[in-house]
Design an enzyme around this catalytic site. Structure first.
Site, PDB file in Angstrom:
ATOM      1  N   PHE A 142       0.860  -1.189   0.000  1.00 38.28           N
ATOM      2  CA  PHE A 142       0.000   0.000   0.000  1.00 38.28           C
ATOM      3  C   PHE A 142       0.887   1.225   0.000  1.00 38.28           C
ATOM      4  CE2 PHE A 142      -2.284   3.613   1.556  1.00 38.28           C
ATOM      5  CZ  PHE A 142      -3.439   3.559   0.809  1.00 38.28           C
ATOM      6  N   ASP A 227       9.201   3.124   2.080  1.00 34.15           N
ATOM      7  CA  ASP A 227       8.017   3.922   2.379  1.00 34.15           C
ATOM      8  C   ASP A 227       7.758   3.821   3.874  1.00 34.15           C
ATOM      9  OD1 ASP A 227       5.525   4.968   2.805  1.00 34.15           O
ATOM     10  OD2 ASP A 227       4.596   4.041   1.050  1.00 34.15           O
ATOM     11  N   LYS A 256       2.182  11.456   7.003  1.00 32.58           N
ATOM     12  CA  LYS A 256       1.355  11.194   8.188  1.00 32.58           C
ATOM     13  C   LYS A 256       1.824  11.975   9.435  1.00 32.58           C
ATOM     14  CE  LYS A 256      -1.187   7.319   6.583  1.00 32.58           C
ATOM     15  NZ  LYS A 256      -0.823   6.186   5.746  1.00 32.58           N
TER      16      LYS A 256
HETATM   17  C1  LIG Z   1      -1.005   6.246   4.218  1.00 30.72           C
HETATM   18  C2  LIG Z   1       0.090   5.704   3.416  1.00 30.72           C
HETATM   19  C3  LIG Z   1       0.429   6.277   2.167  1.00 30.72           C
HETATM   20  C4  LIG Z   1      -0.389   7.357   1.502  1.00 30.72           C
HETATM   21  O1  LIG Z   1      -0.488   8.523   2.238  1.00 30.72           O
HETATM   22  P1  LIG Z   1      -1.658   9.581   1.899  1.00 30.72           P
HETATM   23  O2  LIG Z   1      -1.325  10.772   2.745  1.00 30.72           O
HETATM   24  O3  LIG Z   1      -2.948   8.918   2.291  1.00 30.72           O
HETATM   25  O4  LIG Z   1      -1.599   9.858   0.446  1.00 30.72           O
HETATM   26  C5  LIG Z   1       1.523   5.760   1.505  1.00 30.72           C
HETATM   27  N1  LIG Z   1       2.246   4.753   2.019  1.00 30.72           N
HETATM   28  C6  LIG Z   1       1.960   4.176   3.209  1.00 30.72           C
HETATM   29  C7  LIG Z   1       2.812   3.069   3.735  1.00 30.72           C
HETATM   30  C8  LIG Z   1       0.855   4.614   3.942  1.00 30.72           C
HETATM   31  O5  LIG Z   1       0.536   4.031   5.092  1.00 30.72           O
END
Ligand SMILES: *Cc1c(COP(=O)(O)O)cnc(C)c1O
Length: 404
Positions: A142, A227, A256
């Site tokens: 994700f 990520d 985040k």
């Molecule tokens: C939440 C998340 C994203 C995307 O972030 P948004 O601010 O919702 O676009 C990307 N990678 C990971 C691992 C995430 O948990």
């Protein structure tokens, strides 16, 4: 439910796109680990907005930074310099040991920016023929919701009827270093991966996986892009989840909790010349690096360190995991976690995680079901031992509850 609560939910359903299925609670206030609904009921927030509110709801110091900056200057665009961006760069680079920073807004934008940057690096530094760059990603990843990102998702729900998709991605199983070795070609520019797969239901890779991944990337001149949008900034009990593995990524993505939940702030951090390939006009964002975002992010990083939230995540995470393991319920298949990124996976016969989350709501805990059988538990990093024990008591009664 009172009339007003029903109205909020019905009005959302009437006017909004139905791309979410929220639990039936309407929140109107938050403080620390707690949130309150419009009726005045209090809940322990065990989702923390998918780890964006790691510093706790409405942290007073981040709030003060936001208000103070909002009075002075909010947006200049990058057409002009502002007096917050340089300080944000300096502080995030010092905190994470990075050399270059690209400020963006949402997490997905940071991922997209990293994809563009590693491709450019591949063509201009590694010497990959134009248009041939390959990026390796993992099944059940994700990384966000943009078209580029859903192009390499393996979840049919996120892809169906959104094509045509962007080419240039190869998908391998998560946690399998041999698969990575086999997938690398001379045109591979990057391996994009989550240290722990969050949305997939909290999948922790086998020990030693990332050591091998790091070696393979180094040997093959492939950029390792981690990520850490969800795992980063203390969530797993270390500043970055890569520290559990004793490795360093070439490119790290944060988002985040970078703003403590006040404002969308994300960043691409690179330890080599990846971001160095970008020239004026080649990439940008109107709001990226704006002074309000920078002031908020600076305060969010400062409180994380000054208030010992990372150490607390390690300590309380261990306590929480221990407590969850002690719950004797035949509904539980497995309990796992690192720091305050925890999950309870239920047996399929238990009938799905959603009804347990709804039962927890009735006991004053907001948690999120993920992938049908998993309850995700990720409270703000400011949670205390007493609050962990309070939550464990309620989880124990709920997980042993008979729904039949
Ligand atoms: C939440 C998340 C994203 C995307 O972030 P948004 O601010 O919702 O676009 C990307 N990678 C990971 C691992 C995430 O948990």
């Amino acid at each position: 439910m009172s009339a007003s609560v029903i109205d909020f939910i019905a009005t959302e359903a009437r006017f909004g796109a139905h791309n979410y299925e929220p639990i039936g609670v309407v929140l109107s206030r938050g403080e620390g680990v707690w949130v309150w609904d419009t009726e005045g009921n209090r809940y322990l927030d065990c989702l923390s907005a998918y780890s964006a509110v790691s510093q706790g709801h409405c942290h007073p110091k981040i709030l003060a930074a936001l208000v103070e900056q909002a009075h002075r200057l909010t947006l200049t665009s990058r057409a002009f310099h502002n007096d917050q961006l340089a300080l944000f760069y300096e502080e995030i680079a010092a905190l994470t040991g990075s050399h270059k920073v690209l400020p963006m807004n949402s997490g997905a934008e940071a991922v997209e920016s990293a994809i563009k940057s590693v491709r450019k690096w591949g063509y201009e530094v590694k010497g990959v023929p134009d248009g041939q760059a390959e990026i390796i990603v993992c099944a059940n990843n994700f990384h966000g919701r943009t078209l580029g990102i859903v192009s390499f998702s393996t979840d049919p729900e996120t892809r169906t009827h959104f094509g045509p998709f962007a080419p240039g991605f190869r998908i391998i199983p998560f946690g399998d270093a041999v698969a990575l070795e086999d997938a690398i070609t001379p045109n591979t520019v990057a391996f994009l991966v989550e240290p722990i797969q969050g949305e997939a239901g909290l999948v922790i890779p086998p020990a030693g996986y990332f050591t091998k991944v790091r070696q393979l990337c180094t040997v093959n001149n492939v950029m390792l892009v981690l990520d850490e949008i969800q795992t980063g900034l203390g969530r797993t009990g270390k500043l970055l989840a890569e520290q559990h593995e004793g490795i360093e990524a070439d490119v790290t993505l944060l988002g985040k909790a970078l703003s403590g939940g006040f404002y969308p702030v994300s960043a691409v951090l690179s330890n080599n010349d990846v971001l160095g390939t970008l020239r004026p006009g080649q990439h940008g964002s109107t709001f990226g690096g704006n002074p309000l975002a920078c002031a908020v992010a600076r305060a969010a990083m400062r409180v994380l360190v000054e208030e010992g939230m990372i150490e607390n995540a390690a300590r309380q995470g261990a306590r929480f995991l221990e407590g969850l393991k002690g719950i004797r319920a035949n509904t539980i298949r497995e309990v796992r976690g690192r720091g305050l990124m925890l999950a309870v996976e239920l047996h399929p016969e238990a009938g799905g995680a959603r009804r347990y989350c709804e039962a927890l709501q009735g006991k004053g805990i907001l948690a999120k079901d993920t992938h049908e059988y998993t309850i995700r538990i990720a409270p703000p990093l400011v949670i205390t031992s007493d609050q962990v024990d309070w939550a464990l008591e309620r989880l124990a009664t709920t997980l042993t509850q008979d729904f039949s």
